[in-house]
Motif scaffolding. Structure first.
Motif, mmCIF file in Angstrom:
data_model
loop_
_atom_site.group_PDB
_atom_site.id
_atom_site.type_symbol
_atom_site.label_atom_id
_atom_site.label_comp_id
_atom_site.label_asym_id
_atom_site.label_seq_id
_atom_site.Cartn_x
_atom_site.Cartn_y
_atom_site.Cartn_z
ATOM 1 N N ARG A 114 0.840 -1.205 0.000
ATOM 2 C CA ARG A 114 0.000 0.000 0.000
ATOM 3 C C ARG A 114 0.880 1.262 0.000
ATOM 4 O O ARG A 114 0.582 2.235 -0.692
ATOM 5 C CB ARG A 114 -0.911 -0.030 1.235
ATOM 6 C CG ARG A 114 -1.439 1.298 1.715
ATOM 7 C CD ARG A 114 -2.444 1.916 0.742
ATOM 8 N NE ARG A 114 -2.773 3.272 1.112
ATOM 9 C CZ ARG A 114 -2.186 4.354 0.652
ATOM 10 N NH1 ARG A 114 -1.173 4.249 -0.217
ATOM 11 N NH2 ARG A 114 -2.566 5.559 1.022
ATOM 12 N N GLU A 117 2.072 2.023 -3.255
ATOM 13 C CA GLU A 117 0.943 2.315 -4.142
ATOM 14 C C GLU A 117 0.714 1.204 -5.161
ATOM 15 O O GLU A 117 0.212 1.452 -6.265
ATOM 16 C CB GLU A 117 1.144 3.655 -4.852
ATOM 17 C CG GLU A 117 1.189 4.838 -3.889
ATOM 18 C CD GLU A 117 1.319 6.165 -4.603
ATOM 19 O OE1 GLU A 117 1.489 6.143 -5.844
ATOM 20 O OE2 GLU A 117 1.251 7.208 -3.932
ATOM 21 N N ILE A 119 -1.277 -1.351 -4.222
ATOM 22 C CA ILE A 119 -2.709 -1.443 -3.960
ATOM 23 C C ILE A 119 -3.136 -0.144 -3.272
ATOM 24 O O ILE A 119 -2.306 0.571 -2.710
ATOM 25 C CB ILE A 119 -3.062 -2.673 -3.086
ATOM 26 C CG1 ILE A 119 -2.331 -2.599 -1.740
ATOM 27 C CG2 ILE A 119 -2.740 -3.961 -3.811
ATOM 28 C CD1 ILE A 119 -2.715 -3.703 -0.778
ATOM 29 N N ASP A 120 -4.422 0.151 -3.314
ATOM 30 C CA ASP A 120 -4.900 1.380 -2.695
ATOM 31 C C ASP A 120 -5.410 1.118 -1.283
ATOM 32 O O ASP A 120 -5.528 -0.033 -0.841
ATOM 33 C CB ASP A 120 -5.993 2.026 -3.549
ATOM 34 C CG ASP A 120 -7.161 1.089 -3.803
ATOM 35 O OD1 ASP A 120 -7.065 -0.088 -3.384
ATOM 36 O OD2 ASP A 120 -8.162 1.524 -4.400
ATOM 37 N N SER A 121 -5.726 2.198 -0.573
ATOM 38 C CA SER A 121 -6.136 2.087 0.830
ATOM 39 C C SER A 121 -7.456 1.358 0.988
ATOM 40 O O SER A 121 -7.644 0.593 1.935
ATOM 41 C CB SER A 121 -6.255 3.480 1.456
ATOM 42 O OG SER A 121 -5.004 4.075 1.583
ATOM 43 N N ARG A 123 -8.698 -1.017 -0.786
ATOM 44 C CA ARG A 123 -8.505 -2.486 -0.921
ATOM 45 C C ARG A 123 -7.859 -3.059 0.330
ATOM 46 O O ARG A 123 -8.227 -4.154 0.786
ATOM 47 C CB ARG A 123 -7.622 -2.775 -2.142
ATOM 48 C CG ARG A 123 -7.433 -4.264 -2.421
ATOM 49 C CD ARG A 123 -8.715 -4.867 -2.916
ATOM 50 N NE ARG A 123 -8.595 -6.291 -3.168
ATOM 51 C CZ ARG A 123 -9.207 -7.241 -2.468
ATOM 52 N NH1 ARG A 123 -9.984 -6.887 -1.439
ATOM 53 N NH2 ARG A 123 -9.066 -8.509 -2.771
ATOM 54 N N LEU A 124 -6.909 -2.339 0.893
ATOM 55 C CA LEU A 124 -6.254 -2.823 2.109
ATOM 56 C C LEU A 124 -7.243 -2.890 3.277
ATOM 57 O O LEU A 124 -7.283 -3.882 4.020
ATOM 58 C CB LEU A 124 -5.086 -1.898 2.455
ATOM 59 C CG LEU A 124 -4.315 -2.226 3.738
ATOM 60 C CD1 LEU A 124 -3.630 -3.571 3.626
ATOM 61 C CD2 LEU A 124 -3.304 -1.138 4.058
ATOM 62 N N ASP A 151 -3.065 3.270 8.473
ATOM 63 C CA ASP A 151 -3.362 3.546 7.063
ATOM 64 C C ASP A 151 -4.322 4.728 6.916
ATOM 65 O O ASP A 151 -4.163 5.569 6.018
ATOM 66 C CB ASP A 151 -3.969 2.301 6.423
ATOM 67 C CG ASP A 151 -4.204 2.489 4.941
ATOM 68 O OD1 ASP A 151 -3.225 2.642 4.200
ATOM 69 O OD2 ASP A 151 -5.386 2.527 4.531
ATOM 70 N N SER A 155 -3.387 8.177 4.982
ATOM 71 C CA SER A 155 -4.194 8.630 3.842
ATOM 72 C C SER A 155 -4.698 10.049 4.032
ATOM 73 O O SER A 155 -4.985 10.746 3.053
ATOM 74 C CB SER A 155 -5.383 7.680 3.636
ATOM 75 O OG SER A 155 -4.937 6.361 3.427
#
Length: 764
Positions: A114, A117, A119-121, A123-124, A151, A155
């Motif tokens: 994450r 980048e 995967i995005d937040s 999805r996590l 996270d 963000s």
């Protein structure tokens, strides 16, 4: 002899070096990465076939490969496109049976992807949060909770990520509303409360989540939501104070250390980090302070929320909450009712059974009753409660602590609704100011002072006092009626306007004309007066002698002339440039003014237009407060009483309307009635003595302590004082054996050193 490396250690060393090489040149080492990725896929297939029977060596190898690929996945996005989904699949299927270190490595790798980048937040969080509310492993829950919070904070660090916040808030809201009995919702409460405390979530959606938590059926979730409303704002303020009150970086100290010690890369890096931190703090100070509204003000429907809370958790006989938990819910309901001026009539009858001195936590019930009182509550509802408090708590047979607490509670209720008291009961309670106990006397005097301000007509003449009697005679203090609201105006604004006008007159008198043209301009109010008035003109007709002017009525021709230009505007004669006939006419007008008191009343009641024609500055508000105090009836009192009245007024202003009323404030005067034991008196005396010793310290001692706190070094003379006596004995003996010639040489060298500024020659 060199130690032989094991097979796993060789693999680990190879992976670390390969990772470093790939980061520098991904293209050259693509084949090596392909071979490692193939090993990872084969290890994953073996693990998925038999997760429980995998050997320790296989688990370690699988864990190292996951760590290696997650660090370099951004270098080969095409080859590792399926890698995040594979990790998510393994974690979702076997999170209960995975080896703890392998499970932690998979979660850490997803977080690392994450950050890179890959995967995005969203999805996590979609992966970690379902595991958080479903797993039975305490260590895994702790890990997932920290990663979710981390996270969300990351963000929202640079700018607020509204899309992610709305998505995750919807997930938490649905979790609470879908199943009100399950304990899974406690994680929604924890996450929301932590993000609210850190000022990441400050909108109404977060408040709605905690509102649903307060209306749940699980005891832990209910208490989490209630405690959020009762203490969430205070936690946020404390967190802000801690972040702003961090230890400041001493740049002078760091630069000094850099100058006297060896310069290394590490110290240069520390210096750069310190400079960056200081600059960041300076930028943060210059930024405007965010408007953080209280959670109570962001509620969508406070009336419905208060009614539902009261009926579900307090009136319901099937409620599983104990007395302490019900008391917290009651405090929340009372704060809602008092702050928003709600109407929940059944709430006041609920208090009656708890208003006895034998009731546990009775002062909390009294504080809640006072909080739930406001000026729109009918006096008929509150009068039985005040009467019961007086009967149960305030009597000659009651203990001093009980009587003072009861009087203080009655006063807090009457502050919010003065009409809850009747004349007979008030005159009876006021007599307790002659009690022998200090706490009871102070509480009774507080009640007496309150009604001297809000209802002096309810007191006997001998109890009203000078100020209240003067106010009644002058008509300033009138009888208060139920539902009556004060007019929305600034009190004493006409005093400020009069003071400004007097200041302008003095300025015109003291101004020296520079030339004949300037004389006319200064005499008839030229540019300076226009700048002071901000372009507004005050009409001063002969019929109106009031200090506060209104709008000037002009004809259409005058408006046309005014719009054509400033040169065509007729000059006005100043207030002070009067001729002898005009002065005589002014004296006649003063006599007529004295003869007609009706005109005086009308002039006093005329509303000032200063607030509509000028923006009041903080200095204006301070001056307004001074003028208001000077013009009040307190000015006619003796100096000591005037000072006490001003202090009481300031204490009232300092207390914010949103601040809760606690049981400690109800018990505040009861501490005066309690006699201290001998140990407590000795401790108080020692505490006071310590403060006196601190005051008596010399300037040198205070400076020395300050140096020690800052971590600074001492002088050579101070070091010599602390030196061991045996170490200085030889030097002292040597001095005694010196000849007269040697002593002369030492003194001569000392003088030369002083001339050139010490051993280093620091003299500028």
């Amino acid at each position: 002899m060199k130690r032989k490396l094991g097979a796993l250690e060789k693999v680990d060393a190879d992976l670390s070096s390969l990772q470093y090489k790939i980061r520098r040149d991904p293209t050259s080492y693509k084949e090596d990465f392909d071979s490692r990725y193939t090993q990872y896929e084969s290890q994953r297939e073996l693990f998925l076939q038999a997760p429980a029977s995998t050997t320790d060596a296989g688990i370690i190898s699988f864990r190292d490969l996951i760590d290696f690929i997650s660090h370099v996945a951004d270098c080969y996005p095409t080859l590792t496109a399926r890698f995040p989904e594979d990790l998510i699949h393994v974690l979702n299927l076997h999170h209960e049976h995975l080896e703890p270190e392998l499970r932690e490595k998979i979660v850490g790798s997803l977080v690392l992807l994450r950050r890179k980048e890959v995967i995005d937040s969203s999805r996590l969080l979609q992966t970690l949060f379902p595991l958080l509310i479903s797993t039975h492993s305490k260590s895994l829950r702790t890990l997932l909770y920290k990663k979710c919070l981390s996270d969300l904070r990351t963000s929202n660090s640079k700018s607020t990520n509204h899309r992610l916040n709305r998505t995750f808030q919807t997930v938490l809201y649905n979790l609470l509303t879908s199943d009100k009995v399950s304990s899974k919702g406690i994680w929604a409460v924890k996450i929301t409360r932590e993000l609210w405390k850190r000022q990441i979530w400050t909108d109404s959606k977060a408040v709605e989540i905690m509102k649903e938590a307060s209306l749940a059926d699980n005891e832990k979730i209910i208490l989490g939501g209630v405690r959020f409303f009762l203490g969430g704002d205070k936690e946020r303020e404390e967190q802000e104070d801690e972040s702003s009150g961090e230890d400041a970086i001493d740049m002078g100290k760091i630069k000094h250390q850099m100058g006297i010690s060896k310069k290394t890369k590490k110290k240069v890096r520390q210096m750069e980090n310190a400079v960056a931190t200081v600059k960041k703090k300076k930028r943060k100070k210059k930024q405007p302070h965010p408007l953080n509204f209280s959670a109570f003000h962001l509620l969508h429907d406070p009336q419905g929320f208060a009614e539902t809370l009261f009926s579900k958790h307090l009136q319901n006989s099937r409620s599983k909450l104990n007395l302490e938990q019900k008391l917290q819910v009651l405090q929340l309901v009372s704060r809602l009712v008092g702050l928003h001026k709600l109407t929940v009539m059944s709430l006041y009858s609920y208090f009656i059974k708890y208003l006895t001195p034998r009731q546990p936590s009775v002062t909390s019930f009294l504080a809640s009753l006072a909080q739930a009182t406001h000026n729109l509550v009918p006096p008929d509802v509150l009068e039985p409660l005040v009467q019961k408090i007086a009967n149960e708590f305030v009597s000659e047979a009651a203990a001093a602590e009980v009587a003072s607490a009861g009087l203080n509670a009655i006063r807090e209720i009457c502050v919010r609704q003065p009409l809850a008291m009747n004349d007979t009961l008030l005159q009876d309670l006021v007599l307790y100011r002659k009690s022998k106990d200090k706490g009871v006397v102070m509480a009774a005097k507080g009640l007496l002072g309150l009604y001297r301000d809000v209802g002096p007509d309810m007191l006997k003449k001998r109890d009203r006092g000078k100020e209240a009697a003067m106010g009644l005679r002058s008509g300033i203090r009138k009888e208060q009626r139920f539902g009556e609201e004060a007019v929305g105006e600034i009190e004493g604004l006409e005093l400020l306007e009069k003071w400004k006008d007097e200041g302008k007159e003095k300025k015109l008198l003291t101004q020296e004309p520079r030339a004949e043209g300037d004389l006319v301009e200064a005499e008839f109010g030229g540019d300076d007066e226009e700048e002071d008035d901000d372009g507004w003109e005050v009409d001063e007709d002969s019929d109106s002698d009031s200090d506060s002017g209104g709008w000037q009525d002009v004809s259409s021709e005058e408006e046309t002339n005014a719009l054509d230009g400033d040169d065509k505007r007729p000059l006005k004669k100043p207030r002070n440039a009067t001729t002898a006939p005009e002065a005589a006419a002014g004296q006649d007008k003063e006599e007529n003014k004295e003869n007609t008191p009706q005109m005086t009343v009308e002039a006093a009641e005329k509303i000032s237009t200063l607030a509509t024609t000028r923006i009041l500055t903080p200095a204006d508000l301070v001056k307004l407060q001074e003028l208001r105090l000077a013009a009040s009836v307190n000015n006619a009192l003796p100096a000591a009483q005037r000072k006490r009245a001003a202090a009481a007024h300031q204490a009232t202003l300092n207390r914010h309307r949103d601040d809760p009323l606690t049981a400690t404030e109800i018990e505040g005067l009861a501490s005066l009635s309690k006699k201290n034991t001998k140990d407590e008196r000795i401790a108080a005396a020692r505490e006071g003595k310590g403060e006196r010793d601190e005051v008596r310290k010399s300037t040198t001692a205070k400076r020395k302590e300050k140096k020690q706190e800052q971590g600074k070094s001492t002088t050579n003379r101070e070091k010599a004082r602390k030196k061991n006596f045996m170490m200085t004995l030889g030097k002292a003996k040597g001095k005694q054996k010196k000849s007269l010639m040697d002593r002369g040489k030492v003194l001569k060298a000392h003088k030369e050193r002083r001339k050139r500024g010490g051993k280093r020659g620091n003299q500028g």
